[in-house]
Motif scaffolding. Structure first.
Motif, PDB file in Angstrom:
ATOM      1  N   THR A  10       0.605  -1.060  -0.131  1.00 32.22           N
ATOM      2  CA  THR A  10       0.018  -0.144  -0.097  1.00 32.22           C
ATOM      3  C   THR A  10       0.862   1.109  -0.055  1.00 32.22           C
ATOM      4  O   THR A  10       0.828   2.100  -0.838  1.00 32.22           O
ATOM      5  CB  THR A  10      -0.466  -0.258   1.240  1.00 32.22           C
ATOM      6  OG1 THR A  10      -2.123  -1.175   1.414  1.00 32.22           O
ATOM      7  CG2 THR A  10      -1.457   1.136   0.974  1.00 32.22           C
ATOM      8  N   ARG A  17       1.565   7.203  -6.359  1.00 33.42           N
ATOM      9  CA  ARG A  17       0.409   8.237  -7.272  1.00 33.42           C
ATOM     10  C   ARG A  17       1.114   9.508  -6.634  1.00 33.42           C
ATOM     11  O   ARG A  17       0.661  10.307  -7.992  1.00 33.42           O
ATOM     12  CB  ARG A  17      -0.608   7.525  -6.512  1.00 33.42           C
ATOM     13  CG  ARG A  17      -1.854   8.632  -7.296  1.00 33.42           C
ATOM     14  CD  ARG A  17      -3.315   7.808  -6.474  1.00 33.42           C
ATOM     15  NE  ARG A  17      -3.882   6.147  -6.153  1.00 33.42           N
ATOM     16  CZ  ARG A  17      -4.519   6.171  -5.722  1.00 33.42           C
ATOM     17  NH1 ARG A  17      -6.211   7.093  -4.989  1.00 33.42           N
ATOM     18  NH2 ARG A  17      -4.809   5.045  -6.198  1.00 33.42           N
ATOM     19  N   GLU A  29      -6.463  11.332  -8.335  1.00 32.09           N
ATOM     20  CA  GLU A  29      -7.339  11.676  -7.231  1.00 32.09           C
ATOM     21  C   GLU A  29      -6.656  11.384  -5.478  1.00 32.09           C
ATOM     22  O   GLU A  29      -5.443  10.834  -5.770  1.00 32.09           O
ATOM     23  CB  GLU A  29      -7.542  10.058  -8.038  1.00 32.09           C
ATOM     24  CG  GLU A  29      -8.571  10.048  -9.257  1.00 32.09           C
ATOM     25  CD  GLU A  29     -10.119  11.035  -8.868  1.00 32.09           C
ATOM     26  OE1 GLU A  29     -10.352  11.245  -8.245  1.00 32.09           O
ATOM     27  OE2 GLU A  29      -9.535  11.877  -9.820  1.00 32.09           O
ATOM     28  N   ARG A  32      -7.512   8.059  -0.678  1.00 33.58           N
ATOM     29  CA  ARG A  32      -7.721   7.584   1.064  1.00 33.58           C
ATOM     30  C   ARG A  32      -8.272   6.454   0.755  1.00 33.58           C
ATOM     31  O   ARG A  32      -8.677   5.194   1.010  1.00 33.58           O
ATOM     32  CB  ARG A  32      -8.944   7.943   1.505  1.00 33.58           C
ATOM     33  CG  ARG A  32     -10.112   9.022   0.978  1.00 33.58           C
ATOM     34  CD  ARG A  32     -10.670   9.734   1.015  1.00 33.58           C
ATOM     35  NE  ARG A  32     -11.678  10.408   1.114  1.00 33.58           N
ATOM     36  CZ  ARG A  32     -10.886  11.863  -0.144  1.00 33.58           C
ATOM     37  NH1 ARG A  32     -10.361  12.185   0.007  1.00 33.58           N
ATOM     38  NH2 ARG A  32     -12.355  12.545  -0.904  1.00 33.58           N
ATOM     39  N   ASP A  33      -8.669   5.477  -0.847  1.00 35.30           N
ATOM     40  CA  ASP A  33      -8.698   4.725  -1.616  1.00 35.30           C
ATOM     41  C   ASP A  33      -8.163   3.358  -1.026  1.00 35.30           C
ATOM     42  O   ASP A  33      -8.087   2.222  -0.665  1.00 35.30           O
ATOM     43  CB  ASP A  33      -8.735   4.687  -2.752  1.00 35.30           C
ATOM     44  CG  ASP A  33      -7.484   5.094  -3.978  1.00 35.30           C
ATOM     45  OD1 ASP A  33      -7.210   5.895  -3.526  1.00 35.30           O
ATOM     46  OD2 ASP A  33      -7.800   4.379  -4.672  1.00 35.30           O
ATOM     47  N   LEU A  34      -6.743   4.290  -0.888  1.00 30.80           N
ATOM     48  CA  LEU A  34      -5.615   2.387   0.105  1.00 30.80           C
ATOM     49  C   LEU A  34      -5.889   3.218   1.471  1.00 30.80           C
ATOM     50  O   LEU A  34      -4.803   2.169   1.337  1.00 30.80           O
ATOM     51  CB  LEU A  34      -4.433   3.587  -0.979  1.00 30.80           C
ATOM     52  CG  LEU A  34      -4.518   2.770  -2.997  1.00 30.80           C
ATOM     53  CD1 LEU A  34      -2.632   3.567  -2.990  1.00 30.80           C
ATOM     54  CD2 LEU A  34      -4.508   1.807  -2.882  1.00 30.80           C
ATOM     55  N   GLY A  36      -7.456   4.776   3.513  1.00 29.80           N
ATOM     56  CA  GLY A  36      -8.088   5.182   4.310  1.00 29.80           C
ATOM     57  C   GLY A  36      -8.723   6.539   5.122  1.00 29.80           C
ATOM     58  O   GLY A  36      -7.478   6.656   4.447  1.00 29.80           O
ATOM     59  N   ASP A 158      -4.720  12.001   3.319  1.00 25.21           N
ATOM     60  CA  ASP A 158      -3.852  12.282   1.870  1.00 25.21           C
ATOM     61  C   ASP A 158      -3.668  14.169   1.701  1.00 25.21           C
ATOM     62  O   ASP A 158      -2.242  13.565   1.715  1.00 25.21           O
ATOM     63  CB  ASP A 158      -5.643  13.205   0.784  1.00 25.21           C
ATOM     64  CG  ASP A 158      -6.086  11.965   1.060  1.00 25.21           C
ATOM     65  OD1 ASP A 158      -6.195  10.644   0.466  1.00 25.21           O
ATOM     66  OD2 ASP A 158      -7.709  12.155   1.260  1.00 25.21           O
TER      67      ASP A 158
END
Length: 269
Positions: A10, A17, A29, A32-34, A36, A158
């Motif tokens: 992760t 990214r 993007e 937080r998809d990775l 939380g 983020d």
């Protein structure tokens, strides 16, 4: 696959990214998809990985920046503590004729007090007396915050992973010791093209910018990378941040520390 393996993967994916945003100069993007939305330790691990990559490429660490010192911003992001990022030598625009807008994606300016340390803050109780004694001098500063996350759509994870949304910074020349002024008592006014756009006081920064420095000293020690003599610490915004599109001229007046200014280049390419 173990939890450690999952976290390691992760961290690499999140760091990649952000790296892609920097290389392409295009926001990405949210992370937080990775990560939380509340695993701050994992987010700092991503920040550490990005710092490791930068140092491997020749970057030099010159200090830290403190963010989220405003209670209103903390409430917005659902956190009860500040965050920090790393300052690199190539982020220092002090004395530059213009701020290179081409290096920035979504810049905003904040007026702050910068502390330059004369001693390490690595051992001891790190109490108020030790914190004050460690400060060699202070200067007025502009932090140009920036986000690699599209539209500043950030949560705490983020922004922490993205080096606390750091960009560039400018330090004024006038230096004062803590015997010559009290950081919490300063009044700040910031102008964009001579129009007042932000104002505040030293007390807006965690009640006292020295409180922010103390928080950072303790937190950096806990993370195993304490503050060192000679480092610069941007202690946090004294008022609201403002956008700085190409061509903008920013000037901040910070009490007895005097003024600090920056002009953003019109060249975007």
């Amino acid at each position: 696959m173990s939890t450690t393996d999952v976290d390691a993967n992760t961290v690499v994916l999140a760091a990649d990214r952000i790296t892609s945003a920097i290389r392409a100069m295009q926001p990405v993007e949210p992370l937080r998809d990775l990560l939380g939305v509340d695993d701050i330790t994992l987010a700092y691990t991503v920040q550490e990985e990005l710092t490791r990559r930068r140092i491997a490429d020749g970057a030099v660490v010159v200090g830290r920046k403190i963010g989220l010192t405003s209670p209103a911003v903390q409430q917005q992001l659902g956190v009860d503590q500040p965050d920090f990022g790393v300052l690199f030598a190539d982020m220092d625009m002090s004395g530059a004729d213009e701020i290179p807008s081409r290096r920035l994606l979504q810049p905003k300016a904040e007026a702050e007090i910068a502390f330059i340390l004369r001693t390490d803050l690595a051992d001891g109780d790190l109490d108020d007396e030790q914190i004050r004694a460690a400060v060699g001098h202070a200067v007025a500063a502009l932090e140009i915050v920036d986000s690699r996350i599209a539209n500043w759509d950030i949560t705490i994870t983020d922004t922490v992973a993205d080096n606390a949304s750091s960009g560039l910074f400018v330090l004024a020349e006038q230096k004062l010791t803590l015997d010559e002024f009290e950081p919490r008592e300063v009044e700040m006014r910031m102008y964009a093209d001579d129009v007042l756009v932000s104002e505040g006081t030293g007390a807006a920064c965690l009640g006292d910018p020295l409180n922010a420095l103390a928080w950072l000293a303790r937190t950096a020690k806990e993370y195993g990378n304490p503050l060192r003599a000679g480092q610069i610490v941007l202690s946090g915004a004294l008022g609201p941040m403002v956008p700085t599109p190409p061509g903008t001229r920013i000037r901040a007046e910070i009490g007895p520390l005097g003024s600090v200014s920056a002009t953003f280049s019109r060249k975007e390419g």
